[in-house]
Design a protein around this motif. Structure first.
Motif, PDB file in Angstrom:
ATOM      1  N   ASP A 105       0.832  -1.254   0.018  1.00  0.00           N
ATOM      2  CA  ASP A 105      -0.044   0.094   0.035  1.00  0.00           C
ATOM      3  C   ASP A 105       0.793   0.958   0.087  1.00  0.00           C
ATOM      4  OD1 ASP A 105      -2.943   1.137   0.796  1.00  0.00           O
ATOM      5  OD2 ASP A 105      -1.380   2.312   1.755  1.00  0.00           O
ATOM      6  N   VAL A 106       1.848   1.412   0.901  1.00  0.00           N
ATOM      7  CA  VAL A 106       2.482   2.649   0.805  1.00  0.00           C
ATOM      8  C   VAL A 106       3.401   2.757  -0.187  1.00  0.00           C
ATOM      9  CG1 VAL A 106       2.433   2.476   3.624  1.00  0.00           C
ATOM     10  CG2 VAL A 106       4.107   1.501   2.573  1.00  0.00           C
ATOM     11  N   SER A 107       4.077   1.488  -0.819  1.00  0.00           N
ATOM     12  CA  SER A 107       4.920   1.715  -1.978  1.00  0.00           C
ATOM     13  C   SER A 107       4.246   2.149  -3.162  1.00  0.00           C
ATOM     14  CB  SER A 107       5.470   0.225  -2.084  1.00  0.00           C
ATOM     15  OG  SER A 107       6.319  -0.085  -1.145  1.00  0.00           O
ATOM     16  N   ARG A 108       2.869   1.500  -3.147  1.00  0.00           N
ATOM     17  CA  ARG A 108       2.121   1.878  -4.331  1.00  0.00           C
ATOM     18  C   ARG A 108       1.584   3.592  -4.484  1.00  0.00           C
ATOM     19  NH1 ARG A 108      -4.017  -0.486  -5.611  1.00  0.00           N
ATOM     20  NH2 ARG A 108      -4.339   0.499  -7.686  1.00  0.00           N
ATOM     21  N   ALA A 109       1.449   3.940  -3.285  1.00  0.00           N
ATOM     22  CA  ALA A 109       1.181   5.387  -3.167  1.00  0.00           C
ATOM     23  C   ALA A 109       2.358   6.485  -3.399  1.00  0.00           C
ATOM     24  CB  ALA A 109       0.552   5.835  -1.608  1.00  0.00           C
ATOM     25  N   LYS A 110       3.459   5.769  -2.853  1.00  0.00           N
ATOM     26  CA  LYS A 110       4.820   6.633  -3.021  1.00  0.00           C
ATOM     27  C   LYS A 110       5.210   6.717  -4.617  1.00  0.00           C
ATOM     28  CE  LYS A 110       9.161   7.151  -1.025  1.00  0.00           C
ATOM     29  NZ  LYS A 110      10.196   7.290  -2.043  1.00  0.00           N
ATOM     30  N   SER A 111       5.198   5.592  -5.253  1.00  0.00           N
ATOM     31  CA  SER A 111       5.252   5.408  -6.579  1.00  0.00           C
ATOM     32  C   SER A 111       4.498   6.286  -7.495  1.00  0.00           C
ATOM     33  CB  SER A 111       5.239   4.101  -7.168  1.00  0.00           C
ATOM     34  OG  SER A 111       5.673   3.846  -8.440  1.00  0.00           O
ATOM     35  N   LEU A 112       3.061   6.233  -7.043  1.00  0.00           N
ATOM     36  CA  LEU A 112       2.104   7.035  -7.822  1.00  0.00           C
ATOM     37  C   LEU A 112       2.326   8.720  -7.734  1.00  0.00           C
ATOM     38  CD1 LEU A 112      -0.610   7.397  -9.344  1.00  0.00           C
ATOM     39  CD2 LEU A 112      -1.572   7.084  -7.203  1.00  0.00           C
ATOM     40  N   LEU A 113       2.612   9.031  -6.512  1.00  0.00           N
ATOM     41  CA  LEU A 113       2.839  10.432  -6.169  1.00  0.00           C
ATOM     42  C   LEU A 113       4.008  10.853  -6.865  1.00  0.00           C
ATOM     43  CD1 LEU A 113       1.599  10.327  -2.616  1.00  0.00           C
ATOM     44  CD2 LEU A 113       0.424  11.470  -4.711  1.00  0.00           C
ATOM     45  N   GLU A 114       5.154  10.046  -7.018  1.00  0.00           N
ATOM     46  CA  GLU A 114       6.488  10.611  -7.433  1.00  0.00           C
ATOM     47  C   GLU A 114       6.284  10.636  -9.080  1.00  0.00           C
ATOM     48  OE1 GLU A 114       9.666   8.833  -4.066  1.00  0.00           O
ATOM     49  OE2 GLU A 114       9.064   7.633  -5.638  1.00  0.00           O
ATOM     50  N   ASP A 115       5.543   9.740  -9.452  1.00  0.00           N
ATOM     51  CA  ASP A 115       5.387   9.636 -11.075  1.00  0.00           C
ATOM     52  C   ASP A 115       4.437  11.185 -11.387  1.00  0.00           C
ATOM     53  OD1 ASP A 115       6.778   7.266 -11.400  1.00  0.00           O
ATOM     54  OD2 ASP A 115       4.657   6.197 -11.966  1.00  0.00           O
TER      55      ASP A 115
END
Length: 283
Positions: A105-115
Motif C-alpha cells: 500500500d505505502v509503496s504503491r502510493a509513493k510510486s504514484l505520487l512520485e510519477d
C-alpha cells in the motif's frame, strides 16, 4: 493575538474525501467509493486558495486513491509550492493490514505520487494515526519503501488510537526513519491533544489559539497542525445510518472550520513538514 509568532510551525492536510473516513467504515466500503459524489478536489482547492491568501505553505498527505483520480490536483499542490507526501493508497489503517499488505500500500502510493510530481516523496502519515506498539513493524516497511519520515503517532489516550508513553518530540527510530508525532500539551497530569482535527472544530478558536501559543512559547520542538478537506464542507452528503458518536465527531462545527483555519493562518507562521523539521532530518 495582534502579531504573528515568529516561529514557523508545520501545516498539514490529510487529503481524503468524506466517504474515506474511518468513522464511516462500517457504513461505506471501498467498493462504494466510485459511486459516491466526490468533493475532495473542490475542497482541497479551497484550502489551497486560503493558504495562498496567507502566504502559508503546507504538507499535503495525499491518499493514493484520490491522486489517481485527480492527478491535476496533485500537480496544482506542487506548483503552488507545497510538499506532496503520502497518506497511503487505500486509507486502510496500518493495524488492519499485514506487513506485506502495508508495504504494498505505502509503496504503491509513493510510486504514484512520485510519477505525478517528478519529485521524491519523503513523508507518510498513517490513516487514523494507526501505528503503535502492536505494529511497530510498519516503520520497517516505511524505511524499505524509501520514506524519510513518518507523522503517524499521537501521544495521547484516545479510544481509537494513541501512544501516550511514546516520545513527544521528533526522533530517529532504530528502523532508520524519523517519526514526527503530533503535538500535545501537558496539563493537570494529562497530555492534551492540540494538533487540530475534531478537537479544533469542537473548541472555541480563542482556546485553541491559547493552547498553541503556549506550546510554541514553552517548547523547543515544532508545532504541527492537521486538517482534512472535508472539514470545511458543511454541504457534504450526510451518512445518516452511522453511529451517533461517529456522526458527532465528523459533523461538529463544519460550518465554522474554514473561518477558524483562516484565523490560524493569520496568527501563526506556516511551512511544510519537510522545511520545519529539516534541522532534525539533517542531524
Amino acid at each position: 493575538m495582534n502579531k504573528r509568532s515568529s516561529v514557523f510551525s508545520a501545516l498539514t492536510v490529510d487529503v481524503e474525501d468524506y466517504f474515506h473516513v474511518a468513522a464511516f467504515e462500517r457504513n461505506i466500503t471501498p467498493a462504494d467509493w466510485d459511486s459516491l459524489p466526490a468533493r475532495v478536489e473542490k475542497n482541497t482547492t479551497r484550502l489551497l486558495d486560503l493558504f495562498d491568501t496567507h502566504q502559508a505553505k503546507a504538507t499535503f498527505f495525499m491518499l493514493g486513491w484520490v491522486a489517481e483520480r485527480f492527478p491535476a490536483l496533485v500537480r496544482d499542490i506542487q506548483q503552488r509550492g507545497h510538499e506532496v507526501a503520502s497518506h497511503g493508497y487505500n486509507h486502510s489503517k496500518a493495524t488492519s493490514q499485514t506487513p506485506e499488505e502495508f508495504l504494498q500500500d505505502v509503496s504503491r502510493a509513493k510510486s504514484l505520487l512520485e510519477d505525478l510530481t517528478g519529485n521524491a516523496v519523503n513523508g507518510y502519515r498513517a490513516p487514523s494515526f494507526s501505528i503503535g506498539k502492536t505494529n511497530e513493524w510498519a516503520f520497517t516497511s516505511l524505511k524499505q519503501a524509501g520514506y524519510l519520515y513518518s507523522s503517524s503517532t499521537y501521544p495521547v489516550v484516545h479510544d481509537l488510537y494513541g501512544t501516550p508513553d511514546w516520545p513527544q518530540q521528533p526522533y530517529l527510530r532504530t528502523e532508520g526513519i524519523w517519526e514526527c508525532p503530533m503535538p500535545v500539551l501537558s496539563m493537570a497530569g494529562r497530555q492534551l491533544p492540540i494538533a487540530g482535527g475534531g478537537y479544533f472544530r469542537l473548541l472555541p478558536y480563542w482556546l485553541s489559539r491559547h493552547f498553541i501559543s503556549r506550546y510554541v512559547q514553552q517548547k523547543d520542538i515544532p508545532y504541527m497542525f492537521y486538517c482534512h478537506p472535508w472539514e470545511i464542507d458543511p454541504e457534504q452528503p450526510r451518512i445518516t445510518d452511522a453511529p451517533l458518536k461517529s456522526r458527532f465527531r465528523h459533523y461538529v462545527n463544519l460550518s465554522k472550520m474554514e473561518a477558524k483555519i483562516g484565523c490560524l493562518l493569520q496568527d501563526f507562521n506556516w511551512r511544510s513538514v519537510n522545511e520545519v523539521y529539516q534541522p532534525y532530518f539533517q542531524s
